[in-house]
Design an enzyme around this catalytic site. Structure first.
Site, PDB file in Angstrom:
ATOM      1  N   LYS A  42      -5.918   3.577   2.782  1.00  0.00           N
ATOM      2  CA  LYS A  42      -5.242   3.713   4.079  1.00  0.00           C
ATOM      3  C   LYS A  42      -4.268   4.886   4.129  1.00  0.00           C
ATOM      4  O   LYS A  42      -4.092   5.499   5.184  1.00  0.00           O
ATOM      5  CB  LYS A  42      -4.535   2.404   4.434  1.00  0.00           C
ATOM      6  CG  LYS A  42      -5.507   1.256   4.656  1.00  0.00           C
ATOM      7  CD  LYS A  42      -4.813  -0.030   5.042  1.00  0.00           C
ATOM      8  CE  LYS A  42      -5.832  -1.145   5.215  1.00  0.00           C
ATOM      9  NZ  LYS A  42      -5.230  -2.401   5.683  1.00  0.00           N
TER      10      LYS A  42
ATOM     11  N   ASP B 280      -3.441  -2.510  12.032  1.00  0.00           N
ATOM     12  CA  ASP B 280      -2.888  -3.550  11.169  1.00  0.00           C
ATOM     13  C   ASP B 280      -1.546  -4.049  11.686  1.00  0.00           C
ATOM     14  O   ASP B 280      -1.259  -5.249  11.639  1.00  0.00           O
ATOM     15  CB  ASP B 280      -2.685  -3.027   9.738  1.00  0.00           C
ATOM     16  CG  ASP B 280      -3.955  -3.044   8.912  1.00  0.00           C
ATOM     17  OD1 ASP B 280      -4.873  -3.812   9.244  1.00  0.00           O
ATOM     18  OD2 ASP B 280      -4.026  -2.282   7.923  1.00  0.00           O
TER      19      ASP B 280
END
Length: 299
Positions: free
Chosen positions: A76, A113
């Site tokens: 990420k 997220d």
């Protein structure tokens, strides 16, 4: 409008990736929407493999011509570097988990997220303790991409005090410096620690990858969960069972949830972003129908 002659390809990328429910979840949503779209999983093995994957997507050399993909552990932070355009949210977090390929081959990055976590955690709190993230004291274990998104969302939702726990104090301090606004830091509402012995919190959060492998050690044992927290959130999930950390918390009498609802909520937002760009949803496509289809897979 969906191009009925074209199947839109999406992917989820991570190492490991065999546990991921994302393909089944998104494919169920695509079917429920009447979309000509599909998702598959791919493991690039390492950072070099991930960079090669991104290069292939940009040049349309990837299987079927991928329109977008989700990035999971451990890429990420690297994903941010691979994007030509990044949302303000992802830039502030310093991590990307959802990528859209433009018609010019550029990669646009966002972080779903953060809002996905916020919705999932508040839902769990509503169902158990009846408290809000707003004003809560929170402990976060971890300093990676998921921890960054969670810290960002906790600040956005006005958590009162946040303790970031890492084995290395400098990692916790760096995360706070890079994600927390100055006024939040100056007010002493975010602190770094190497453990929780002197901390009592409303919410304990595992934002590390520990638990992806069922044999992993617990980030915190049941005795400490009961002594130091009122609620536990584990960002990790297992495909067919709750995580050992959640089981330990519940056995100690502490309400807990794993990462499956977070997976759904961030997935709904990711699918919405792709729909905004490509118009992949059919006439039956709404956020509610997408969420319902995804929930049917992860329950």
């Amino acid at each position: 409008m969906v191009d009925s002659s074209h199947t839109y390809k999406f992917a989820v990328i991570g190492t490991p990736i065999t546990h991921s429910l994302s393909p089944a979840m998104h494919n169920a949503a695509f079917e429920a929407c009447g979309a000509r779209a599909e998702m598959f999983a791919y493991d690039p093995a390492d950072a070099n493999g991930y960079r090669m994957w991104c290069r292939q997507v940009r040049t349309a050399e990837s299987p079927g011509g991928v329109c977008g993909f989700c990035t999971t552990v451990p890429y990420k932070l690297l994903a941010l570097q691979e994007c030509a355009q990044v949302s303000q949210r992802a830039r502030a977090i310093g991590a990307v988990n959802t990528i859209t390929r433009t018609s010019h081959g550029e990669l646009m990055g966002d972080n779903t997220d953060a809002p996905g976590f916020g919705r999932a955690l508040q839902s769990g709190l509503d169902d158990t303790l009846g408290i809000s993230i707003n004003g809560a004291s929170v402990v976060i274990f971890g300093t990676g991409g998921v921890a960054r998104a969670i810290l960002y969302e906790l600040i956005a939702r006005n958590a009162e005090v946040i303790t970031v726990v890492s084995r290395r104090m400098e990692n916790a301090r760096r995360l706070i410096e890079e994600v927390c606004p100055a006024d939040f830091q100056n007010a002493g509402r975010c602190r770094a620690a190497t453990g929780i012995d002197d901390t009592i919190a409303d919410i304990l959060i595992n934002a590390t990858p520990l638990g992806l492998n069922p044999a992993d050690r617990l980030i915190v044992d049941a005795e400490k969960i009961a002594a130091h927290g009122r609620y536990l959130f584990d960002a990790v999930y297992q495909p067919s069972a709750t995580t050992r950390l959640v089981a330990a918390a519940r056995a100690a009498g502490v309400p807990a949830q794993d990462g499956r609802l977070m997976l759904v909520e961030q997935g709904v937002i990711a699918s919405s972003l792709w729909n905004d760009f490509y118009g992949i949803w059919g006439d039956r496509g709404t956020r509610d129908s997408v969420r319902s289809a995804m929930m049917s897979v992860v329950r």
